[in-house]
Motif scaffolding. Structure first.
Motif, short mmCIF file in Angstrom:
data_model
loop_
_atom_site.label_atom_id
_atom_site.label_comp_id
_atom_site.label_asym_id
_atom_site.label_seq_id
_atom_site.Cartn_x
_atom_site.Cartn_y
_atom_site.Cartn_z
N SER A 1 -11.65 28.11 -57.84
CA SER A 1 -12.64 29.25 -57.32
C SER A 1 -13.85 28.92 -57.18
O SER A 1 -14.80 28.24 -57.80
CB SER A 1 -12.56 30.14 -58.74
OG SER A 1 -13.42 31.06 -58.74
N VAL A 2 -14.28 29.83 -56.04
CA VAL A 2 -15.66 29.51 -55.71
C VAL A 2 -16.61 30.10 -56.83
O VAL A 2 -17.47 29.62 -57.05
CB VAL A 2 -15.81 30.56 -54.46
CG1 VAL A 2 -17.31 31.01 -53.85
CG2 VAL A 2 -15.25 29.76 -52.89
N TYR A 3 -16.33 30.98 -57.24
CA TYR A 3 -17.31 31.66 -58.06
C TYR A 3 -17.14 30.75 -59.48
O TYR A 3 -18.24 30.83 -60.11
CB TYR A 3 -16.89 33.39 -58.24
CG TYR A 3 -17.43 34.10 -57.27
CD1 TYR A 3 -18.90 34.73 -57.16
CD2 TYR A 3 -16.69 34.60 -56.39
CE1 TYR A 3 -19.26 35.39 -56.20
CE2 TYR A 3 -17.00 35.29 -55.17
CZ TYR A 3 -18.68 35.66 -55.27
OH TYR A 3 -19.01 36.31 -54.13
N ILE B 1 -5.75 32.55 -61.73
CA ILE B 1 -5.41 34.05 -61.00
C ILE B 1 -4.28 33.88 -60.25
O ILE B 1 -3.63 35.18 -59.87
CB ILE B 1 -6.59 34.64 -60.48
CG1 ILE B 1 -7.37 33.75 -59.56
CG2 ILE B 1 -7.61 35.34 -61.46
CD1 ILE B 1 -8.33 34.01 -58.38
N ARG C 1 -11.18 39.26 -62.76
CA ARG C 1 -11.46 38.15 -61.75
C ARG C 1 -11.95 36.82 -62.44
O ARG C 1 -12.24 37.30 -63.65
CB ARG C 1 -12.86 38.63 -60.91
CG ARG C 1 -12.54 39.92 -59.99
CD ARG C 1 -11.79 39.44 -58.87
NE ARG C 1 -11.46 40.64 -58.01
CZ ARG C 1 -12.27 40.77 -56.77
NH1 ARG C 1 -13.13 39.89 -56.56
NH2 ARG C 1 -11.88 41.96 -56.07
N ILE C 2 -12.23 35.79 -61.91
CA ILE C 2 -13.04 34.75 -62.77
C ILE C 2 -14.25 34.47 -61.97
O ILE C 2 -14.41 34.76 -60.76
CB ILE C 2 -11.88 33.31 -62.77
CG1 ILE C 2 -11.37 32.95 -61.21
CG2 ILE C 2 -10.80 33.57 -63.51
CD1 ILE C 2 -10.47 31.92 -61.15
N GLU D 1 -19.36 38.58 -64.04
CA GLU D 1 -20.34 38.45 -62.98
C GLU D 1 -21.10 37.08 -62.99
O GLU D 1 -21.94 36.78 -63.81
CB GLU D 1 -21.23 39.67 -62.83
CG GLU D 1 -20.33 41.04 -62.51
CD GLU D 1 -19.73 40.85 -61.26
OE1 GLU D 1 -20.22 40.49 -60.20
OE2 GLU D 1 -18.45 41.15 -61.22
N THR D 2 -20.82 36.49 -61.83
CA THR D 2 -21.44 35.09 -61.74
C THR D 2 -23.03 35.09 -61.83
O THR D 2 -23.56 34.22 -62.24
CB THR D 2 -20.74 34.28 -60.54
OG1 THR D 2 -19.25 34.41 -60.77
CG2 THR D 2 -21.15 33.00 -60.20
N TYR E 1 -19.03 35.33 -48.48
CA TYR E 1 -17.73 34.91 -49.41
C TYR E 1 -16.23 35.59 -48.50
O TYR E 1 -15.55 34.62 -48.29
CB TYR E 1 -17.73 35.45 -50.68
CG TYR E 1 -16.46 35.24 -51.61
CD1 TYR E 1 -15.90 34.03 -51.77
CD2 TYR E 1 -15.65 36.38 -51.90
CE1 TYR E 1 -14.84 33.69 -52.62
CE2 TYR E 1 -14.59 36.31 -52.62
CZ TYR E 1 -14.17 34.77 -52.99
OH TYR E 1 -13.09 34.58 -53.72
N1 GSH Z 1 -18.15 39.60 -58.50
C1 GSH Z 1 -17.45 38.71 -58.97
C2 GSH Z 1 -16.56 37.97 -58.09
C3 GSH Z 1 -15.58 36.89 -58.56
C4 GSH Z 1 -14.43 36.86 -57.81
O1 GSH Z 1 -13.96 37.46 -56.78
N2 GSH Z 1 -13.61 35.80 -58.13
C5 GSH Z 1 -12.38 35.52 -57.35
C6 GSH Z 1 -12.21 33.88 -57.40
S1 GSH Z 1 -13.18 33.18 -56.50
C7 GSH Z 1 -11.26 35.94 -58.20
O2 GSH Z 1 -11.23 36.30 -59.40
N3 GSH Z 1 -10.27 36.55 -57.50
C8 GSH Z 1 -9.15 37.31 -57.86
C9 GSH Z 1 -8.88 38.62 -57.13
O3 GSH Z 1 -9.40 38.98 -56.03
O4 GSH Z 1 -8.00 39.46 -57.59
C10 GSH Z 1 -18.54 37.52 -59.43
O5 GSH Z 1 -19.66 37.36 -59.00
O6 GSH Z 1 -18.16 36.80 -60.48
#
Ligand code: GSH
Length: 214
Positions: free
Chosen positions: A13-15, A37, A55-56, A68-69, A108
């Motif tokens: 995961s990017v975040y 996920i 989300r992760i 929130e990252t 992103y």
């Molecule tokens: N706003 C969140 C974004 C986190 C995010 O979008 N993570 C992605 C993985 S890189 C995720 O969990 N995606 C799952 C989905 O979209 O259902 C943060 O800053 O942590």
């Protein structure tokens, strides 16, 4: 606080990688608790309590729980010793946060999902790419790289003379984007950002957080 932080998520995961980069730059030991996920069986039933939007990553340190990252990275920077990852002045922090906002709001989705997943990710699965999606995403990516170039000015890092959270936020996005041929070509057309990309890749934190191959 003596307990070790726990980060919930997956290394692809990017975040999650952004948060791991912050922990690595601060030399903070932590436990990565696996939450995938994309697991066909779904996320663990206990996870929504950690992250209401599923989300992760999610994060825990002692009694503190965060999602929130950006919040996680700012906490890691401020709660632990090690080199500061935010500028010391208000204007510098605002500029850094502007770059982080740009990356979250525009880069992103376009650079990872619209270009990398659509081109390289789908090709690796033998699926057809949607050229209209790639073209629209590349237009956004072009604006992102032009903005980063302008915001960097002559500095070596995205928000000044030393690495900050902005660089850690950008690196995992570029790690995917440059795997697509269009992404690599657009980076080459922006030499200051290309030189930054060489610099950030040379850091041990970048190597230490490289996703494991599936
Ligand atoms: N706003 C969140 C974004 C986190 C995010 O979008 N993570 C992605 C993985 S890189 C995720 O969990 N995606 C799952 C989905 O979209 O259902 C943060 O800053 O942590």
């Amino acid at each position: 606080m003596t307990s070790k932080p726990r980060l919930f998520g997956a290394d692809y995961s990017v975040y999650v990688r952004i948060a791991r980069l912050a922990l690595a730059e601060k030399d903070v030991g932590y436990e990565l608790v696996p939450v995938d996920i994309f697991d066909p069986a779904g996320i663990p039933e206990w996870y929504p309590e950690r992250h209401p939007f599923k989300r992760i990553p999610a994060f825990e340190h002692g009694d503190l729980r965060l999602f929130e990252t950006s919040a996680i990275c700012r906490y890691v920077d401020e709660a632990f010793d090690g080199p500061p990852l935010q500028p010391g002045d208000a204007a510098g922090r605002a500029t850094m946060n502007q770059t982080i906002g740009l990356l979250d709001a525009y880069a992103y989705r376009a650079m990872v999902w619209g270009v990398y997943v659509e081109r390289a990710g789908k090709a690796s699965r033998g699926a057809a790419s949607d050229d209209d999606v790639i073209a629209a995403s590349m237009a956004v990516a072009e604006t992102c790289l032009a903005s980063l170039t302008r915001l960097m000015g002559s500095a070596p890092w995205l928000a000044g003379e030393r690495p900050t959270l902005a660089d850690l936020h950008a690196a995992p996005i570029f790690a995917y984007f440059t795997q697509a041929q269009e992404g690599a070509a657009l980076l080459d057309a922006h030499p200051p950002v290309a030189a930054w990309w060489d610099r950030i890749q040379a850091r041990s934190s970048f190597e230490d957080t490289r996703p494991t191959a599936k």
